[in-house]
Design a protein around this motif. Structure first.
Motif, PDB file in Angstrom:
ATOM      1  N   PHE A   1      -9.927   4.891   2.161  1.00  0.00           N
ATOM      2  CA  PHE A   1      -8.878   5.776   1.624  1.00  0.00           C
ATOM      3  C   PHE A   1      -7.728   5.998   2.602  1.00  0.00           C
ATOM      4  O   PHE A   1      -6.563   6.012   2.207  1.00  0.00           O
ATOM      5  CB  PHE A   1      -9.455   7.115   1.166  1.00  0.00           C
ATOM      6  N   ARG A   2      -8.038   6.170   3.889  1.00  0.00           N
ATOM      7  CA  ARG A   2      -6.946   6.414   4.832  1.00  0.00           C
ATOM      8  C   ARG A   2      -5.984   5.234   4.845  1.00  0.00           C
ATOM      9  O   ARG A   2      -4.766   5.405   4.763  1.00  0.00           O
ATOM     10  CB  ARG A   2      -7.488   6.669   6.242  1.00  0.00           C
TER      11      ARG A   2
ATOM     12  N   ASN B   1       0.546   3.601  -2.805  1.00  0.00           N
ATOM     13  CA  ASN B   1      -0.561   4.559  -2.895  1.00  0.00           C
ATOM     14  C   ASN B   1      -0.323   5.802  -2.055  1.00  0.00           C
ATOM     15  O   ASN B   1      -1.199   6.663  -1.988  1.00  0.00           O
ATOM     16  CB  ASN B   1      -1.862   3.922  -2.404  1.00  0.00           C
ATOM     17  N   LEU B   2       0.810   5.857  -1.376  1.00  0.00           N
ATOM     18  CA  LEU B   2       1.087   7.039  -0.550  1.00  0.00           C
ATOM     19  C   LEU B   2       1.421   8.196  -1.486  1.00  0.00           C
ATOM     20  O   LEU B   2       2.400   8.147  -2.226  1.00  0.00           O
ATOM     21  CB  LEU B   2       2.241   6.735   0.404  1.00  0.00           C
ATOM     22  N   ILE B   3       0.562   9.192  -1.462  1.00  0.00           N
ATOM     23  CA  ILE B   3       0.762  10.325  -2.372  1.00  0.00           C
ATOM     24  C   ILE B   3       1.598  11.373  -1.646  1.00  0.00           C
ATOM     25  O   ILE B   3       1.179  11.908  -0.622  1.00  0.00           O
ATOM     26  CB  ILE B   3      -0.597  10.936  -2.788  1.00  0.00           C
TER      27      ILE B   3
ATOM     28  N   ILE C   1     -14.072  16.741  -5.947  1.00  0.00           N
ATOM     29  CA  ILE C   1     -12.892  17.608  -5.780  1.00  0.00           C
ATOM     30  C   ILE C   1     -13.098  18.902  -6.578  1.00  0.00           C
ATOM     31  O   ILE C   1     -12.857  20.013  -6.077  1.00  0.00           O
ATOM     32  CB  ILE C   1     -11.604  16.877  -6.236  1.00  0.00           C
TER      33      ILE C   1
ATOM     34  N   GLU D   1       0.810  -1.227   0.000  1.00  0.00           N
ATOM     35  CA  GLU D   1       0.000   0.000   0.000  1.00  0.00           C
ATOM     36  C   GLU D   1       0.840   1.273   0.000  1.00  0.00           C
ATOM     37  O   GLU D   1       0.322   2.348  -0.308  1.00  0.00           O
ATOM     38  CB  GLU D   1      -0.951   0.001   1.207  1.00  0.00           C
TER      39      GLU D   1
ATOM     40  N   ARG E   1      -5.606   2.779   2.532  1.00  0.00           N
ATOM     41  CA  ARG E   1      -4.937   2.427   1.280  1.00  0.00           C
ATOM     42  C   ARG E   1      -3.946   3.482   0.812  1.00  0.00           C
ATOM     43  O   ARG E   1      -3.117   3.196  -0.051  1.00  0.00           O
ATOM     44  CB  ARG E   1      -5.963   2.105   0.182  1.00  0.00           C
ATOM     45  N   THR E   2      -4.028   4.679   1.382  1.00  0.00           N
ATOM     46  CA  THR E   2      -3.026   5.689   1.020  1.00  0.00           C
ATOM     47  C   THR E   2      -2.074   5.957   2.180  1.00  0.00           C
ATOM     48  O   THR E   2      -1.358   6.949   2.180  1.00  0.00           O
ATOM     49  CB  THR E   2      -3.683   7.028   0.623  1.00  0.00           C
ATOM     50  N   ARG E   3      -2.076   5.060   3.155  1.00  0.00           N
ATOM     51  CA  ARG E   3      -1.197   5.211   4.328  1.00  0.00           C
ATOM     52  C   ARG E   3      -1.360   6.580   4.970  1.00  0.00           C
ATOM     53  O   ARG E   3      -0.398   7.233   5.354  1.00  0.00           O
ATOM     54  CB  ARG E   3       0.278   4.990   3.939  1.00  0.00           C
ATOM     55  N   GLY E   4      -2.596   7.030   5.025  1.00  0.00           N
ATOM     56  CA  GLY E   4      -2.890   8.285   5.715  1.00  0.00           C
ATOM     57  C   GLY E   4      -2.667   9.538   4.892  1.00  0.00           C
ATOM     58  O   GLY E   4      -2.874  10.643   5.384  1.00  0.00           O
ATOM     59  N   SER E   5      -2.278   9.380   3.610  1.00  0.00           N
ATOM     60  CA  SER E   5      -2.006  10.599   2.830  1.00  0.00           C
ATOM     61  C   SER E   5      -3.287  11.218   2.253  1.00  0.00           C
ATOM     62  O   SER E   5      -3.304  12.380   1.880  1.00  0.00           O
ATOM     63  CB  SER E   5      -0.983  10.333   1.715  1.00  0.00           C
ATOM     64  N   ILE E   6      -4.368  10.439   2.167  1.00  0.00           N
ATOM     65  CA  ILE E   6      -5.672  10.988   1.766  1.00  0.00           C
ATOM     66  C   ILE E   6      -6.698  10.514   2.795  1.00  0.00           C
ATOM     67  O   ILE E   6      -6.804   9.310   3.060  1.00  0.00           O
ATOM     68  CB  ILE E   6      -6.071  10.519   0.351  1.00  0.00           C
TER      69      ILE E   6
ATOM     70  N   HIS F   1      -3.405   2.672   9.993  1.00  0.00           N
ATOM     71  CA  HIS F   1      -4.077   3.753   9.256  1.00  0.00           C
ATOM     72  C   HIS F   1      -5.583   3.510   9.097  1.00  0.00           C
ATOM     73  O   HIS F   1      -6.214   4.102   8.220  1.00  0.00           O
ATOM     74  CB  HIS F   1      -3.428   3.946   7.882  1.00  0.00           C
TER      75      HIS F   1
ATOM     76  N   PRO G   1      -4.540   7.764  -5.826  1.00  0.00           N
ATOM     77  CA  PRO G   1      -3.884   6.554  -6.325  1.00  0.00           C
ATOM     78  C   PRO G   1      -4.707   5.905  -7.434  1.00  0.00           C
ATOM     79  O   PRO G   1      -5.887   6.233  -7.596  1.00  0.00           O
ATOM     80  CB  PRO G   1      -3.836   5.627  -5.104  1.00  0.00           C
TER      81      PRO G   1
ATOM     82  N   MET H   1     -11.819  14.838   0.258  1.00  0.00           N
ATOM     83  CA  MET H   1     -10.424  14.761  -0.205  1.00  0.00           C
ATOM     84  C   MET H   1      -9.850  16.149  -0.446  1.00  0.00           C
ATOM     85  O   MET H   1      -8.668  16.386  -0.244  1.00  0.00           O
ATOM     86  CB  MET H   1     -10.372  14.053  -1.565  1.00  0.00           C
TER      87      MET H   1
END
Lengths: 369, 324
Positions: free
Chosen positions: B101-102, A121-123, A146, A118, B104-109, A337, A131, B72
Motif C-alpha cells: 500500500f505505501r 493512486n495517490l489519495i 476501517i 502509481e 502503490r499510493t505513493r505514501g498516502s496510505i 515509498h 485506490p 489504514m
C-alpha cells in the motif's frame, strides 16, 4: 418436538424509476430533489464521456488496459452520492469512477492509474477512499477493518465497499461479511451485479438465486435494487449507511446492472455473450431513463443536453491533458515509498542501480572498475 | 527488572504499548479470553477490554485483511496468526496488500501493523505447526521480518515493531518460548529492527543463525575443543538484514557457517552466503557452509529432531569449514 421453521427470509427488490423514466412518487419521497437529479445526471453524462475517451486512449496506444464503466453509472453515482463526502469512506473495485469523483478524487488519477503511473493512486489529503482494487474481492476486508476502527473509536462514520458478482465467490467476501457482522462494524457491501465476471455469467458463478441472500448467512440485512435506477440505488444506500452509522448493522446491497462494454479493453465480449442480451440492457441504460424523467418534468431539453455534452468534452479534454502532461516518473520513484525509511541495501540499489549491474559499487566487491 | 520467559516478555511489551497508545489493538484466534494458545496475550483482555483485545472469527485472511483496514484507519493492529503454518490463507493480504500500500499510493496510505507468528519446530506439535517460512516473507518487498530469540530482545523488538510505520512480521520461536528466563527491564525500551547481535566473540570462524537454533549453536560451541574460537551472531532481524555486522565478523574470521531450521534451498542462508561472498570474497578462506533443514516436508514430530539442525550437525559444519 415436531419439525419447525427456525428461519425464514424474503428478499426485497426496489425500483423507483422504471425503464421508461416513470417515477414511483410514493417510494421517491424524501429521496433526490430535482436539483440533485440534474446534478447527478450531468455527472453521469460526464463520466460516460470520460469512459469513452479512456477507451479511445487505450485504442490509440496512449493508455494501457482499461475497464469500461459504461452502463453502471447510476449504481456508482447514486450510491456514492448517498455517502457523505469527507466523512464516509469508499473502498472501491474498478467500476465506480462516478462515485470516486463525487468524493473528490481528481479525475486524472484514474487515467494515470491505467497509464501505468502509481501517482494515480495517490489519495489527496481529506479524500476518503482507497485506490481502485485490481485483484478480486480483497478490498472488502479492508473496508470491514476501517469500519471496525470507526466502531472502536465511536466515530459517526461508515464505509461502503464495492465489488462485482464474481467477487462473491472469493473467500474474502465471506470473511469480510462475517467479520463486519460479528464486529457490528458500520460497513455497507455494495455489489454491482453486472451479470458477467469476464466470460462467466451469474448462473455459472453461483447456484443461489440472488447475491443479496448471501447476507442472510452472516446476519446482515440485504436488498436487491434496480442498479440502473438512480433513485433506488440512492435510497437503499442512504438507508444502509444511516443504519450502519447508528449501530444497526451491516447491509448487503445487490444492484442489478449490466456491463455494457467488454470486461476490459483486452477483452472481446462477443466471444461469450449474445448481442440480443446486450441490446436489451441498452434499453435500460441509466442515462437514457434519467434523461426521460428529467424531460418529462420539464427539467431538461435538447439545448441543455448539447450544452452539457460540450462541457463534458471540455472537462475531459483538460483531464486528459493533465494526465498526459505530468512529468515522467523518475528511477528513484521505484524505491522511495517501499518503506518510511529505506534500509541501506535499498538506498544502495537506488543510488547505483543504473550504474552498476549488481546494485552495489563494484569496488566494494573488489572488482576493478 | 523481572525474570521472564520470552512469552512473558512479549506479553509485557503488548501490555505496555497498549497502555501507552490507545491505537494499539490485539486481535486473533483465541487471543482474548483464552490469552492465546501459548498464553502470550494472557490477561490483556481483562485489562484492556474486549474492544482492544479481540477474539476474531477463525479466518486468517480475515484477520490480516481487517488488520490492513484497521491500520489504514489509523489504528496500530497487532494480529496474531496462531501458527506459521496458518499464514497461508493470510499470505495474500499480507504480501499483496499490507506490503504494497505505501508504494502503490505513493505514501498516502500506510499500513503500520505487526503480525505476531509463533514459528519453527521442536515442540512435538501436529503437522503445519512447525515450519520456518521466514525467507518467503523476507523476499517480499515492503515487509520487515524479525525473529528475536531472547526475552530482552523479544520485548524491545516487539515495541520497535509496533511503533514501526510499516508492516512487520514478528516471528516468535515457539521452541524457546519457555526455554529460559532472563532479566527484562520493567521500563519500556526498544531494540532496533535491522541490527544483529554478536552473542559470542571469536576469531576463527563466524556462525550466523537466528531463532531457536541460536541455542543449538551455543550447545555446539560448548562441545567444540576449547581452542576453537567461534564468533556467534544472532541475526535477530531477517529483513532488513544487518550485513555490516556479518561482514565485519567474516572479514576477521575468514570463515562462515550459517545455521537455520528452514529448508536449505532458497532458505535465508542462501542470501546471507551471497552477501558474505559479495562483501568478503577476498577474506574468505573456505566456502561458506550451510547447516539447515532438509529440502523435505517438515516431518511429523517423531522425526523432527532428526530434521532440525542440532548441536552435533552444527559442530560438524563448523569443523568441516575450519578444516577446509
Amino acid at each position: 418436538m415436531p419439525k419447525q421453521v427456525v428461519y425464514e427470509a424474503k428478499i426485497e427488490y426496489l425500483q423507483i424509476l422504471d425503464e421508461n423514466g416513470k417515477l414511483d412518487e410514493e417510494l421517491a419521497q424524501d429521496t433526490l430533489t430535482d436539483e440533485q437529479v440534474v446534478f447527478l445526471y450531468e455527472h453521469m453524462v460526464t463520466c460516460r464521456h470520460y469512459d469513452e475517451i479512456a477507451f479511445k486512449l487505450q485504442r490509440s496506444g496512449r493508455m494501457g488496459t482499461y475497464p469500461q464503466n459504461k452502463g453502471q453509472e447510476a449504481a456508482a453515482a447514486g450510491s456514492g452520492f448517498a455517502a457523505r463526502k469527507g466523512q464516509d469512506f469508499l473502498v472501491p473495485c474498478y467500476r465506480e469512477n462516478a462515485a470516486l469523483f463525487l468524493h473528490g478524487l481528481p479525475m486524472q488519477n484514474i487515467l494515470l492509474h491505467w497509464m501505468g503511473d502509481e501517482r494515480g493512486n495517490l489519495i489527496p489529503e481529506g479524500v476518503r477512499q482507497t485506490p481502485i482494487a485490481i485483484p478480486i474481492g480483497t478490498q472488502m476486508l479492508h473496508a470491514a477493518g476501517i469500519a471496525w476502527a470507526y466502531k472502536i473509536r465511536k466515530e459517526d462514520k461508515a464505509v461502503i465497499t464495492y465489488f462485482g458478482d464474481g467477487a462473491t465467490s472469493e473467500g474474502d467476501f465471506h470473511e469480510a461479511m462475517n467479520f463486519a457482522t460479528v464486529m457490528n462494524a458500520p460497513c455497507v457491501f455494495f455489489c454491482q451485479n453486472n451479470q458477467w465476471a469476464i466470460s462467466v455469467p451469474r448462473e455459472i458463478q453461483m447456484a443461489s438465486e440472488t447475491v443479496a441472500q448471501k447476507a442472510l448467512a452472516y446476519g446482515a440485512q440485504c436488498i436487491q435494487v434496480d442498479g440502473n435506477d438512480l433513485f433506488a440505488v440512492y435510497k437503499a444506500t442512504r438507508e444502509a449507511l444511516e443504519r450502519a452509522r447508528g449501530g444497526g448493522g451491516v447491509t448487503l446491497i445487490e444492484a442489478m446492472t449490466y456491463r455494457l462494454g467488454d470486461h476490459t479493453t483486452a477483452d472481446d465480449a462477443r466471444r461469450y455473450r449474445d448481442e440480443k442480451e446486450v441490446e436489451a440492457w441498452k434499453a435500460r441504460d441509466p442515462l437514457i431513463r434519467t434523461r426521460k424523467y428529467l424531460e418529462a418534468r420539464g427539467l431538461w431539453d435538447d439545448d441543455k443536453q448539447s450544452k452539457l455534452e460540450a462541457k463534458a468534452k471540455a472537462v475531459v479534454s483538460e483531464v486528459v491533458k493533465a494526465a498526459e502532461g505530468i512529468e515522467a516518473p523518475t528511477f528513484e520513484d521505484i524505491f522511495d515509498h517501499t518503506f518510511a525509511e529505506l534500509p541501506d541495501e535499498l538506498v544502495r540499489q537506488r543510488d547505483t542501480g543504473r550504474t552498476s549491474s549488481i546494485g552495489q559499487h563494484p569496488e566494494q566487491a573488489g572488482l576493478r572498475v | 527488572m523481572a525474570n521472564l520467559f520470552i512469552v512473558q516478555a512479549i506479553n509485557l511489551a503488548l501490555a505496555q504499548e497498549m497502555e501507552a497508545d490507545d491505537r494499539v489493538v490485539v486481535l486473533g484466534e483465541d487471543v482474548g479470553k483464552n490469552g492465546g494458545v501459548f498464553r502470550a496475550t494472557e490477561g490483556l483482555q481483562a485489562r484492556f477490554g474486549d474492544e482492544r483485545v479481540v477474539d476474531t472469527p477463525l479466518a486468517e485472511s480475515g484477520i490480516m485483511g481487517t488488520s490492513v483496514g484497521l491500520a489504514m484507519a489509523g489504528m496500530r493492529p497487532v494480529p496474531e496468526i496462531q501458527f506459521e503454518g496458518f499464514l497461508g490463507p493470510a499470505y495474500d493480504q499480507l504480501v499483496n496488500h499490507a506490503a504494497r500500500f505505501r508504494t502503490r499510493t505513493r505514501g498516502s496510505i500506510t499500513i503500520p501493523l505487526t503480525v505476531r507468528v509463533p514459528v519453527g519446530g521442536g515442540i512435538h506439535a501436529p503437522e503445519l505447526h512447525s515450519d520456518s517460512p521466514e525467507a518467503i516473507y523476507a523476499h517480499h518487498p515492503g515487509l520487515k521480518v524479525v525473529m528475536p530469540t531472547t526475552p530482552y530482545d523479544a520485548k524491545g523488538m516487539l515495541i520497535s515493531a509496533i511503533r514501526d510505520p510499516d508492516p512487520v512480521v514478528f516471528f516468535e520461536p515457539k521452541r524457546v518460548y519457555r526455554a529460559f528466563r532472563e532479566e527484562v527491564p520493567e521500563d519500556e525500551y526498544t531494540v532496533p529492527i535491522g541490527k544483529a547481535k554478536v552473542v559470542n566473540e571469536g576469531s576463527d570462524i563466524t556462525v550466523v543463525t537466528w531463532g531457536a537454533t541460536v541455542f543449538e549453536c551455543l550447545k555446539a560451541l560448548d562441545e567444540l575443543p576449547e581452542d576453537v574460537s567461534v564468533e556467534l551472531i544472532d541475526l535477530r532481524t531477517i529483513y532488513p538484514v544487518d550485513v555490516d555486522t556479518i561482514a565485519e565478523s567474516v572479514e576477521k574470521t575468514g570463515r562462515a557457517v550459517i545455521v537455520h531450521e528452514a529448508p536449505k534451498t532458497c532458505g535465508f542462508g542462501a542470501e546471507v552466503a551471497t552477501l558474505i561472498q559479495e562483501r568478503c570474497f577476498l577474506h574468505l578462506e573456505a566456502p561458506v557452509q550451510r547447516v539447515a533443514g532438509f529440502d523435505t516436508v517438515m516431518p511429523y514430530y517423531k522425526l523432527e529432531l532428526d530434521y532440525l539442525p542440532d548441536a552435533d550437525r552444527i559442530g560438524k559444519g563448523i569443523t568441516e569449514c575450519l578444516s577446509y
